[in-house]
Design a protein around this motif. Structure first.
Motif, PDB file in Angstrom:
ATOM      1  N   LYS A 357       0.843  -1.215   0.000  1.00 33.53           N
ATOM      2  CA  LYS A 357       0.000   0.000   0.000  1.00 33.53           C
ATOM      3  C   LYS A 357       0.872   1.256   0.000  1.00 33.53           C
ATOM      4  O   LYS A 357       0.602   2.217  -0.729  1.00 33.53           O
ATOM      5  N   LEU A 358       1.929   1.227   0.779  1.00 27.76           N
ATOM      6  CA  LEU A 358       2.852   2.369   0.822  1.00 27.76           C
ATOM      7  C   LEU A 358       3.468   2.627  -0.561  1.00 27.76           C
ATOM      8  O   LEU A 358       3.553   3.773  -1.020  1.00 27.76           O
ATOM      9  N   VAL A 359       3.877   1.559  -1.229  1.00 26.55           N
ATOM     10  CA  VAL A 359       4.508   1.726  -2.546  1.00 26.55           C
ATOM     11  C   VAL A 359       3.495   2.303  -3.543  1.00 26.55           C
ATOM     12  O   VAL A 359       3.811   3.203  -4.329  1.00 26.55           O
ATOM     13  N   LEU A 360       2.274   1.835  -3.469  1.00 21.35           N
ATOM     14  CA  LEU A 360       1.275   2.241  -4.472  1.00 21.35           C
ATOM     15  C   LEU A 360       0.712   3.636  -4.217  1.00 21.35           C
ATOM     16  O   LEU A 360       0.371   4.352  -5.152  1.00 21.35           O
ATOM     17  N   THR A 361       0.618   4.015  -2.926  1.00 20.27           N
ATOM     18  CA  THR A 361      -0.029   5.304  -2.615  1.00 20.27           C
ATOM     19  C   THR A 361       0.966   6.376  -2.170  1.00 20.27           C
ATOM     20  O   THR A 361       0.623   7.558  -2.160  1.00 20.27           O
ATOM     21  N   GLY A 362       2.139   5.948  -1.715  1.00 14.75           N
ATOM     22  CA  GLY A 362       3.104   6.903  -1.153  1.00 14.75           C
ATOM     23  C   GLY A 362       2.797   7.264   0.287  1.00 14.75           C
ATOM     24  O   GLY A 362       3.532   8.011   0.920  1.00 14.75           O
ATOM     25  N   GLU A 363       1.698   6.738   0.825  1.00 18.68           N
ATOM     26  CA  GLU A 363       1.280   7.079   2.200  1.00 18.68           C
ATOM     27  C   GLU A 363       1.698   5.990   3.183  1.00 18.68           C
ATOM     28  O   GLU A 363       1.412   4.815   2.953  1.00 18.68           O
ATOM     29  N   THR A 364       2.299   6.401   4.290  1.00 19.64           N
ATOM     30  CA  THR A 364       2.634   5.454   5.366  1.00 19.64           C
ATOM     31  C   THR A 364       1.439   5.317   6.297  1.00 19.64           C
ATOM     32  O   THR A 364       0.945   6.322   6.817  1.00 19.64           O
ATOM     33  N   SER A 365       0.993   4.107   6.524  1.00 23.24           N
ATOM     34  CA  SER A 365      -0.162   3.920   7.416  1.00 23.24           C
ATOM     35  C   SER A 365       0.284   4.031   8.871  1.00 23.24           C
ATOM     36  O   SER A 365       1.466   3.855   9.197  1.00 23.24           O
ATOM     37  N   GLU A 366      -0.701   4.279   9.751  1.00 18.75           N
ATOM     38  CA  GLU A 366      -0.403   4.339  11.192  1.00 18.75           C
ATOM     39  C   GLU A 366       0.120   3.000  11.696  1.00 18.75           C
ATOM     40  O   GLU A 366       0.857   2.925  12.663  1.00 18.75           O
ATOM     41  N   THR A 367      -0.288   1.934  10.994  1.00 20.85           N
ATOM     42  CA  THR A 367       0.114   0.595  11.438  1.00 20.85           C
ATOM     43  C   THR A 367       1.623   0.429  11.394  1.00 20.85           C
ATOM     44  O   THR A 367       2.215  -0.145  12.307  1.00 20.85           O
ATOM     45  N   ILE A 368       2.251   0.908  10.325  1.00 21.80           N
ATOM     46  CA  ILE A 368       3.701   0.656  10.227  1.00 21.80           C
ATOM     47  C   ILE A 368       4.561   1.862  10.634  1.00 21.80           C
ATOM     48  O   ILE A 368       5.784   1.725  10.755  1.00 21.80           O
ATOM     49  N   ALA A 369       3.924   2.991  10.875  1.00 19.14           N
ATOM     50  CA  ALA A 369       4.705   4.197  11.238  1.00 19.14           C
ATOM     51  C   ALA A 369       5.661   3.960  12.421  1.00 19.14           C
ATOM     52  O   ALA A 369       6.798   4.437  12.383  1.00 19.14           O
ATOM     53  N   PRO A 370       5.258   3.199  13.464  1.00 17.74           N
ATOM     54  CA  PRO A 370       6.208   3.021  14.587  1.00 17.74           C
ATOM     55  C   PRO A 370       7.438   2.185  14.214  1.00 17.74           C
ATOM     56  O   PRO A 370       8.353   2.078  15.030  1.00 17.74           O
ATOM     57  N   PHE A 371       7.446   1.616  13.022  1.00 17.52           N
ATOM     58  CA  PHE A 371       8.521   0.680  12.685  1.00 17.52           C
ATOM     59  C   PHE A 371       9.522   1.243  11.677  1.00 17.52           C
ATOM     60  O   PHE A 371      10.314   0.521  11.096  1.00 17.52           O
ATOM     61  N   HIS A 372       9.494   2.573  11.520  1.00 24.99           N
ATOM     62  CA  HIS A 372      10.443   3.232  10.618  1.00 24.99           C
ATOM     63  C   HIS A 372      11.880   3.085  11.107  1.00 24.99           C
ATOM     64  O   HIS A 372      12.140   3.018  12.302  1.00 24.99           O
ATOM     65  N   LEU A 373      12.795   3.130  10.149  1.00 23.93           N
ATOM     66  CA  LEU A 373      14.220   3.119  10.476  1.00 23.93           C
ATOM     67  C   LEU A 373      14.588   4.258  11.428  1.00 23.93           C
ATOM     68  O   LEU A 373      15.460   4.099  12.288  1.00 23.93           O
ATOM     69  N   ASP A 374      13.910   5.399  11.299  1.00 25.08           N
ATOM     70  CA  ASP A 374      14.336   6.578  12.071  1.00 25.08           C
ATOM     71  C   ASP A 374      14.151   6.401  13.576  1.00 25.08           C
ATOM     72  O   ASP A 374      14.624   7.201  14.366  1.00 25.08           O
ATOM     73  N   ARG A 375      13.456   5.337  14.007  1.00 23.59           N
ATOM     74  CA  ARG A 375      13.320   5.145  15.459  1.00 23.59           C
ATOM     75  C   ARG A 375      14.690   4.909  16.111  1.00 23.59           C
ATOM     76  O   ARG A 375      14.871   5.194  17.279  1.00 23.59           O
ATOM     77  N   PHE A 376      15.641   4.373  15.331  1.00 21.79           N
ATOM     78  CA  PHE A 376      16.959   4.093  15.920  1.00 21.79           C
ATOM     79  C   PHE A 376      17.759   5.384  16.115  1.00 21.79           C
ATOM     80  O   PHE A 376      18.529   5.494  17.046  1.00 21.79           O
ATOM     81  N   SER A 377      17.554   6.362  15.227  1.00 20.49           N
ATOM     82  CA  SER A 377      18.311   7.609  15.402  1.00 20.49           C
ATOM     83  C   SER A 377      17.726   8.457  16.528  1.00 20.49           C
ATOM     84  O   SER A 377      18.377   9.350  17.046  1.00 20.49           O
ATOM     85  N   LYS A 378      16.478   8.154  16.937  1.00 20.82           N
ATOM     86  CA  LYS A 378      15.862   8.913  18.050  1.00 20.82           C
ATOM     87  C   LYS A 378      16.354   8.411  19.405  1.00 20.82           C
ATOM     88  O   LYS A 378      16.131   9.026  20.412  1.00 20.82           O
ATOM     89  N   GLU A 379      16.962   7.183  19.411  1.00 17.76           N
ATOM     90  CA  GLU A 379      17.335   6.568  20.705  1.00 17.76           C
ATOM     91  C   GLU A 379      18.418   7.365  21.409  1.00 17.76           C
ATOM     92  O   GLU A 379      19.272   7.948  20.776  1.00 17.76           O
TER      93      GLU A 379
END
Ligand code: FAD
Ligand code: GLY
Length: 379
Positions: A357-379
């Motif tokens: 869905k992300l690839v087709l729409t360009g939109e990140t759903s709330e379901t996968i938002a917590p699992f972005h790579l950027d969570r590691f740079s926030k640590e």
């Protein structure tokens, strides 16, 4: 019809699952797989769909994602089996987490309280009540937690069905085609480099399991923090008197190590697994197999008489917080779907539906938002 040209790196359950959904939507998808599709961790796994048995108090986002994926499983199985006419061995009998020694019972109680606090559907059983459900359990089993909703699927059948479904929808699969480099120009991924040259793409999806951090071309700060975690496994042939139907998992306060026994519809009993931080080592070790058999024998003594069918090892793609890495990256048109660690089979439907869905729409759903790579740079 979507006219995006998509390249997926890796043909395990994750790459094939996303590829199938995208091909179904009409996208032009190519998977590059360095070996044979579906023969990495996806082949080695136990196939347990166990959000409860794998739950940890400090992994609540992962528990939520796991529960959402489990809820999508019946729809996923139906869609895949209808498309391919290939049964994938989904079984809904449930899971018994058992304790054998008195200290195990103490640990089980602790787990039971946690599950209740988390609002998970569990039932406390005495040893006798557990044996009424699975007559082959040891007379020394003192207590059990029944997790009716922790199911299983035959991961080897699933990965074969996924490959078929993907190719049937027009997805292109290049096996023995290792991606050496992800090509990035001016902050945008433009394709991949294999031994056959450069392949351009509008979107690149990295789904190379525990090898995801090894591919060249990525700036250091976005190399996914994924490592191999070895698991040794074996399979036995069930016979009369030892015909299990529930998944059995042991809790061990001390020795031997905890094990699981996963009965398949075809009579195989899969026993796993060690958890070893040994890099890319895949040696089968007598000590590992001994520990598995010891743990399984304590739970179900009747296994002593069963034929040993197979032994193998696999490498779990473990991330630094045990949760998958999903979604966009700081590089335009580069998407990650990796790091599924102990739960990649369970998490396949949600990953495939949400990342496609992300690839087709360009939109990140709330379901996968917590699992972005950027969570590691926030640590
Ligand atoms: P993989 O299946 O490893 O696929 C990655 C693919 O990428 C491989 O085929 C590889 O050849 C390919 N690749 C690598 N490098 C490149 C490259 N440079 N170019 C092209 N291709 C490349 N999960 C559960 O949900 N339940 C379980 O009961 C369970 N039990 C497990 C037991 C064991 C012993 C193990 C090892 C894992 C278990 N898992 C379980 C975890 C699950 O198997 C994984 O999380 C899941 O299979 C990951 O899928 P994947 O597609 O990301 O990785
Ligand atoms: N989820 C079971 C394992 O990783 O061994």
């Amino acid at each position: 019809m979507h006219n995006k040209k998509i390249i997926i790196i890796g043909g395990g359950v994750i790459g094939l699952g996303i590829g199938w959904q995208l091909a179904k939507a009409g996208a032009a998808v190519t998977i590059h797989e360095s070996g044979q599709a579906g023969r990495g961790a996806s082949w080695a796994a136990g196939g347990m769909l166990g959000p409860i048995a794998e739950a940890h108090i400090d992994e609540l986002d992962l528990l939520k994602l796991s529960n959402e994926s489990l809820a999508r499983y019946p729809e996923w199985v139906d869609e895949l089996e209808t498309e391919t006419d290939m049964p994938i061995g989904y079984r809904a009998e449930g899971t018994l987490i058992i304790g054998i020694q008195p200290d195990d019972t103490y640990q089980l109680r602790h787990a039971y309280t946690l599950y209740q606090d988390l609002g998970l559907k569990v039932e406390w059983l005495s040893g006798d009540e557990a044996r009424k459900i699975e007559g082959a359990l040891s007379p020394y089993v003192t207590a059990a937690i029944r997790c009716e909703t922790d199911h299983q699927v035959d991961n080897r059948l699933m990965v074969q069905a996924l490959q078929h479904a993907y190719q049937k929808r027009g997805g292109v699969l290049h096996q023995n085609s290792s991606v050496d480099r992800i090509v990035i120009q001016n902050g945008t991924a433009t394709g991949v480099q294999t031994q056959d040259g450069f392949h351009s793409a509008d979107v690149c999806i990295l789904a190379a399991g525990c090898w995801s951090g090894q591919i060249n071309g990525l700036p250091d700060n976005i190399i996914p923090p994924v490592r191999p975690v070895k698991g040794q496994m074996l399979a036995l042939q069930m016979r009369e008197g030892v015909m299990l139907s529930n998944v059995i998992r042991t809790v061990k306060a001390r020795y031997p190590m905890p094990v699981y026994l996963v009965p398949r519809g075809d009579g195989r009993l899969v026993v796993g697994a060690t958890t070893e931080e040994l890099g890319f080592d895949t040696d089968l070790i007598v000590g590992g197999i001994y520990e598995l058999l010891h743990g399984a024998f304590e739970a179900v003594p009747g296994i002593y008489e069963l034929p040993l069918l197979e032994t193998w090892t696999g490498l779990r793609p473990g991330s630094s917080d045990n949760a998958p890495i999903l979604g966009k990256t700081p590089i335009e048109n580069l998407i990650y779907a990796t790091g599924h660690y102990r739960n990649g089979i369970l998490l396949t439907p949600i990953t495939a539906y949400e990342v496609s869905k992300l690839v087709l729409t360009g939109e990140t759903s709330e379901t996968i938002a917590p699992f972005h790579l950027d969570r590691f740079s926030k640590e």
